[in-house]
Every structure is written in C-alpha cells, then in structure tokens.
Design a protein around this motif. Structure first.
Motif, PDB file in Angstrom:
ATOM      1  N   VAL A  63      -3.806   5.876   0.112  1.00  0.00           N
ATOM      2  CA  VAL A  63      -3.696   6.382  -1.255  1.00  0.00           C
ATOM      3  C   VAL A  63      -4.108   5.321  -2.345  1.00  0.00           C
ATOM      4  CG1 VAL A  63      -2.176   7.496  -3.159  1.00  0.00           C
ATOM      5  CG2 VAL A  63      -1.933   8.164  -0.626  1.00  0.00           C
ATOM      6  N   ALA A  64      -3.284   4.090  -2.182  1.00  0.00           N
ATOM      7  CA  ALA A  64      -3.716   3.072  -3.235  1.00  0.00           C
ATOM      8  C   ALA A  64      -2.863   1.857  -2.703  1.00  0.00           C
ATOM      9  CB  ALA A  64      -2.873   3.502  -4.467  1.00  0.00           C
ATOM     10  N   ALA A  65      -3.375   0.632  -3.242  1.00  0.00           N
ATOM     11  CA  ALA A  65      -2.976  -0.671  -2.838  1.00  0.00           C
ATOM     12  C   ALA A  65      -2.932  -1.652  -3.915  1.00  0.00           C
ATOM     13  CB  ALA A  65      -3.618  -1.123  -1.627  1.00  0.00           C
ATOM     14  N   ILE A  66      -2.118  -2.553  -4.088  1.00  0.00           N
ATOM     15  CA  ILE A  66      -1.920  -3.487  -4.963  1.00  0.00           C
ATOM     16  C   ILE A  66      -1.664  -4.818  -4.385  1.00  0.00           C
ATOM     17  CG2 ILE A  66       0.295  -3.035  -5.755  1.00  0.00           C
ATOM     18  CD1 ILE A  66      -0.527  -3.646  -8.507  1.00  0.00           C
ATOM     19  N   PRO A  67      -2.240  -6.035  -4.574  1.00  0.00           N
ATOM     20  CA  PRO A  67      -1.555  -7.174  -4.263  1.00  0.00           C
ATOM     21  C   PRO A  67      -0.427  -7.653  -4.793  1.00  0.00           C
ATOM     22  CG  PRO A  67      -4.126  -7.427  -4.524  1.00  0.00           C
ATOM     23  CD  PRO A  67      -3.576  -6.111  -5.233  1.00  0.00           C
ATOM     24  N   GLY A  72       0.925  -1.208   0.032  1.00  0.00           N
ATOM     25  CA  GLY A  72       0.062  -0.036   0.016  1.00  0.00           C
ATOM     26  C   GLY A  72       0.802   1.494   0.076  1.00  0.00           C
ATOM     27  N   TRP A  73       0.315   2.563  -0.585  1.00  0.00           N
ATOM     28  CA  TRP A  73       0.784   3.579  -0.451  1.00  0.00           C
ATOM     29  C   TRP A  73       0.001   4.444   0.405  1.00  0.00           C
ATOM     30  CZ3 TRP A  73       5.478   5.267  -1.832  1.00  0.00           C
ATOM     31  CH2 TRP A  73       6.116   4.630  -2.741  1.00  0.00           C
ATOM     32  N   PHE A  74       0.516   5.357   1.439  1.00  0.00           N
ATOM     33  CA  PHE A  74      -0.021   6.119   2.294  1.00  0.00           C
ATOM     34  C   PHE A  74       0.488   7.541   2.040  1.00  0.00           C
ATOM     35  CE2 PHE A  74      -2.911   3.283   4.658  1.00  0.00           C
ATOM     36  CZ  PHE A  74      -2.518   2.138   4.239  1.00  0.00           C
ATOM     37  N   ARG A  75      -0.043   8.491   2.715  1.00  0.00           N
ATOM     38  CA  ARG A  75       0.522   9.783   2.523  1.00  0.00           C
ATOM     39  C   ARG A  75       0.223  10.647   3.990  1.00  0.00           C
ATOM     40  NH1 ARG A  75      -2.557  12.750  -2.545  1.00  0.00           N
ATOM     41  NH2 ARG A  75      -4.670  12.908  -1.653  1.00  0.00           N
ATOM     42  N   GLN A  76       0.985  11.557   4.424  1.00  0.00           N
ATOM     43  CA  GLN A  76       0.546  12.208   5.578  1.00  0.00           C
ATOM     44  C   GLN A  76       0.915  13.678   5.198  1.00  0.00           C
ATOM     45  OE1 GLN A  76       2.470  10.514   9.118  1.00  0.00           O
ATOM     46  NE2 GLN A  76       0.985  11.615  10.424  1.00  0.00           N
TER      47      GLN A  76
END
Length: 122
Positions: free
Chosen positions: A48-52, A35-39
């Motif tokens: 933000v987004a995720a991919i298996p 996953g991508w997160f942002r702060q």
C-alpha cells in the motif's frame, strides 16, 4: 525483533476516511523503513505505502495514490496511514511491517503487526 501494533480500523461508508496507526517497540533501530500492506479476503497481501524512518520520501501503490497518505512520528515510533475517499475495494486487513530497504514485496519485510480490519460499505 520489532513489535508492531496497528489500530484505527473499522467500518466506514464509501467516501469516508480512516486513520490507521502502527506503534513500534523493541529493536526499532534494526529497521530502516516502515510499510503498510493490505490483504482482501481470499487474496494475496499487497503493498500500500512505505516511508523510511529518516527520510521524507514516500511510496504508494497506484491504487491508493492521491487518496492515502503515509506519515511518521519518530518521537513516538509510530507510523500513520491516512485514508481518504475510501472505496469498497479498499476493504481488507491492513498490516504494518518493518524492512531494511524499500520494496513492494512483502517477503522483503521482517516484522509484522497483527493487522486491523478496514471495511468500506457501498
């Protein structure tokens, strides 16, 4: 444990593009999803987004849908986040993380990178 290293952040003008990379090493077989997160400054960390690792299914926050694209290269154990049409409100530290199943809750993710700063000027 999985070690994650993000790269690709920087300063860009509104409307520009950046591509973030997240290289994974260590016990990568122990995770199923990236996953991508942002702060943003002074705010909470948001999904933000995720991919298996083993599926082409992708997940996006509504705020980035149609502008950001997540992809992966299994041979390189690397996940990418292509960010287009960037806006000043996209300014944040961007983190990648490993998890066992899809979730938008950062607490459901186990290992985190150190983050990379993205700044979008107006």
């Amino acid at each position: 444990q999985v070690q994650l290293v993000e790269s690709g952040g920087g300063l860009v003008q509104a409307g520009g593009s950046l591509r973030l990379s997240c290289a994974a090493s260590g016990r990568t077989f122990s995770s199923r999803i990236m996953g991508w997160f942002r702060q943003p400054p002074g705010k909470e960390r948001d999904f933000v987004a995720a991919i298996p690792w083993t599926s082409d299914t992708t997940y996006y926050a509504d705020s980035v849908k149609g502008r950001f694209s997540i992809s992966r290269d299994n041979a390189k154990n690397t996940v990418y986040l292509q960010m287009n049409s960037l806006k000043p409100e996209d300014t944040a530290i961007y983190y990648c993380a490993t998890g066992w199943s899809y979730s938008r809750d950062p607490q459901e993710y186990d290992d985190w990178g150190q983050g990379t700063q993205v700044t979008v000027s107006s």
